[in-house]
Motif scaffolding. Structure first.
Motif, short mmCIF file in Angstrom:
data_model
loop_
_atom_site.label_atom_id
_atom_site.label_comp_id
_atom_site.label_asym_id
_atom_site.label_seq_id
_atom_site.Cartn_x
_atom_site.Cartn_y
_atom_site.Cartn_z
N SER A 205 -20.14 -1.47 33.50
CA SER A 205 -18.92 -2.13 33.96
C SER A 205 -17.67 -1.41 33.49
N LEU A 206 -17.80 -0.27 32.85
CA LEU A 206 -16.66 0.47 32.34
C LEU A 206 -15.94 1.18 33.49
N PRO A 207 -14.63 0.94 33.68
CA PRO A 207 -13.89 1.60 34.76
C PRO A 207 -13.88 3.13 34.60
N THR A 208 -13.75 3.83 35.71
CA THR A 208 -13.75 5.29 35.69
C THR A 208 -12.63 5.85 34.82
N MET A 209 -11.45 5.23 34.86
CA MET A 209 -10.32 5.73 34.09
C MET A 209 -10.55 5.65 32.58
N LEU A 210 -11.52 4.84 32.15
CA LEU A 210 -11.78 4.67 30.72
C LEU A 210 -12.91 5.55 30.21
N ARG A 211 -13.37 6.48 31.01
CA ARG A 211 -14.47 7.31 30.56
C ARG A 211 -14.18 8.17 29.33
N PRO A 212 -12.92 8.49 29.02
CA PRO A 212 -12.67 9.19 27.76
C PRO A 212 -13.19 8.45 26.53
N VAL A 213 -13.38 7.13 26.62
CA VAL A 213 -13.87 6.38 25.46
C VAL A 213 -15.33 6.69 25.17
N PHE A 214 -16.01 7.44 26.04
CA PHE A 214 -17.37 7.88 25.73
C PHE A 214 -17.38 8.75 24.47
N PHE A 215 -16.23 9.32 24.11
CA PHE A 215 -16.16 10.13 22.89
C PHE A 215 -16.39 9.27 21.64
N MET A 216 -16.30 7.95 21.79
CA MET A 216 -16.59 7.07 20.66
C MET A 216 -18.04 7.19 20.20
N PHE A 217 -18.90 7.74 21.05
CA PHE A 217 -20.30 7.89 20.69
C PHE A 217 -20.46 8.75 19.43
N PHE A 218 -19.66 9.79 19.30
CA PHE A 218 -19.80 10.63 18.11
C PHE A 218 -18.75 10.32 17.04
N ALA A 219 -17.81 9.41 17.35
CA ALA A 219 -16.84 9.01 16.33
C ALA A 219 -17.50 8.16 15.25
N ALA A 220 -18.36 7.23 15.66
CA ALA A 220 -18.98 6.31 14.68
C ALA A 220 -19.83 7.05 13.64
N PRO A 221 -20.78 7.92 14.04
CA PRO A 221 -21.54 8.63 13.00
C PRO A 221 -20.69 9.59 12.18
N SER A 222 -19.62 10.12 12.76
CA SER A 222 -18.72 10.99 11.98
C SER A 222 -18.05 10.21 10.86
N VAL A 223 -17.52 9.02 11.20
CA VAL A 223 -16.88 8.19 10.19
C VAL A 223 -17.92 7.71 9.17
#
Length: 336
Positions: A205-223
């Motif tokens: 259900s994620l809108p196309t314009m919000l696809r940059p938030v897929f970068f959160m996938f590697f933010a969590a393990p980095s933190v």
């Protein structure tokens, strides 16, 4: 003013996340130890004034956004309530508190062992714990808010909030509090990671314009790797495993540019979602390079540092050139 408040939402704290994490990055890089690699010691030549200016810019942006959002809460509380019920918008309610915690850790004026640091840590962590209780409780008690129904990449901000709080607590020497928040964040991260990998209805259900938030996938393990480094006192095997996971997820995403192609056609504040994950990955690479002290590790660090700075500067320029598009009337971050 009212038109700005009507269009403002918590997603705009992506900007403060990016700037505050950059301030922390350059504080860590500028404080390289004497036994650091020669490549790392080069950053000591950077003027301290530049870091103070960057920190001041981060403080100004965060304070301005916080003030505007407080006004939004006072005058448009119904819209804030609607944002709290939105499957994407609710996760960005963690963003201001994460930003304040990052800014606190990067402060050139407050050290971790002072009373000011302790008081501010409590001020910024209590809202994170409150949101934890509210959101995590909804995930397994409310039918319409089950995790499998609402999970999306921005859901990882709830995890990051706990991990940043744990890192700040560890810097004070509060190991028990740090371990408590770390365990809370990691337990929900494991569940969330598996749910997102299954690509259930929430992610679709994620809108196309919000696809940059897929970068959160590697933010969590980095933190998580940074938090564990602060807790254990060294970048040991658990921290390295989390860093390697984040590096793998980063490479997996950048090797698929078509995923982000449609979202890059028109400027949107969602573009700022690229910066924070890259910066915390660069921070993790700095700690990894300091532990390993190898040429390859420092090469990875230099590439990620350069990429993080380049992306952040580019976003500043694009934002300055597109101020008329900064506050959209129908922003997908809060649109049902």
């Amino acid at each position: 003013m009212m038109s700005i408040l009507a269009r403002l939402h918590a997603g705009y704290f992506r900007i403060s996340l990016a700037l505050c994490s950059q301030a922390l990055l350059w504080k860590i890089v500028g404080e390289s130890p004497d036994d650091a690699h020669a490549l790392r010691r080069m950053f000591r030549m950077l003027p301290s004034t530049a870091f103070v200016l960057l920190w001041s810019l981060a403080l100004f942006s965060l304070a301005s956004l916080s003030l505007l959002y407080i006004l939004r809460c006072l005058y448009l509380f119904e819209r804030v309530k609607a944002e709290f019920s939105h499957h994407v918008g609710v996760n960005y309610l963690f963003a201001p508190w994460i930003s304040w915690l990052l800014l606190l850790q990067s402060s050139p004026f407050i050290t971790p062992k002072t009373m000011y640091y302790l008081v501010l840590w409590w001020v910024f962590v209590v809202p994170v714990v409150f949101l934890d209780v509210k959101i995590y409780g909804q995930w397994f008690t409310k039918g319409k808010r089950f995790l499998s129904a609402v999970a999306n990449p921005t859901s990882q901000l709830s995890v990051i909030g706990n991990l940043v709080g744990a890192q700040a607590a560890a810097e004070m020497g509060w190991r028990e509090s740090a371990v408590c928040m770390f365990s809370l964040g990691m337990a929900h991260y494991l569940v969330l990671f598996v749910t997102l990998y299954q690509r259930l209805s929430g992610g679709n259900s994620l809108p196309t314009m919000l696809r940059p938030v897929f970068f959160m996938f590697f933010a969590a393990p980095s933190v998580a790797s940074l938090a564990w480094d602060s807790i254990s006192g060294s970048f040991d095997y658990p921290a390295k495993m989390l860093f390697f996971l984040s590096l793998f997820l980063f490479l997996s995403l950048v090797s698929r540019p078509s995923l982000f192609k449609k979202s890059m056609r028109k400027f949107n504040v969602a573009w700022w979602a690229y910066s924070f994950p890259l910066t915390v990955l660069a921070l993790a690479s700095v700690d990894y390079a300091q532990e390993v002290k190898g040429f390859l590790a420092h090469g990875i660090m230099l590439v990620l540092l350069s990429l993080s700075v380049l992306v952040s500067l580019s976003l500043m320029v694009f934002t300055a050139l597109n101020t008329n598009m900064l506050f959209l009337e129908n922003d997908p971050s809060v649109k049902p």
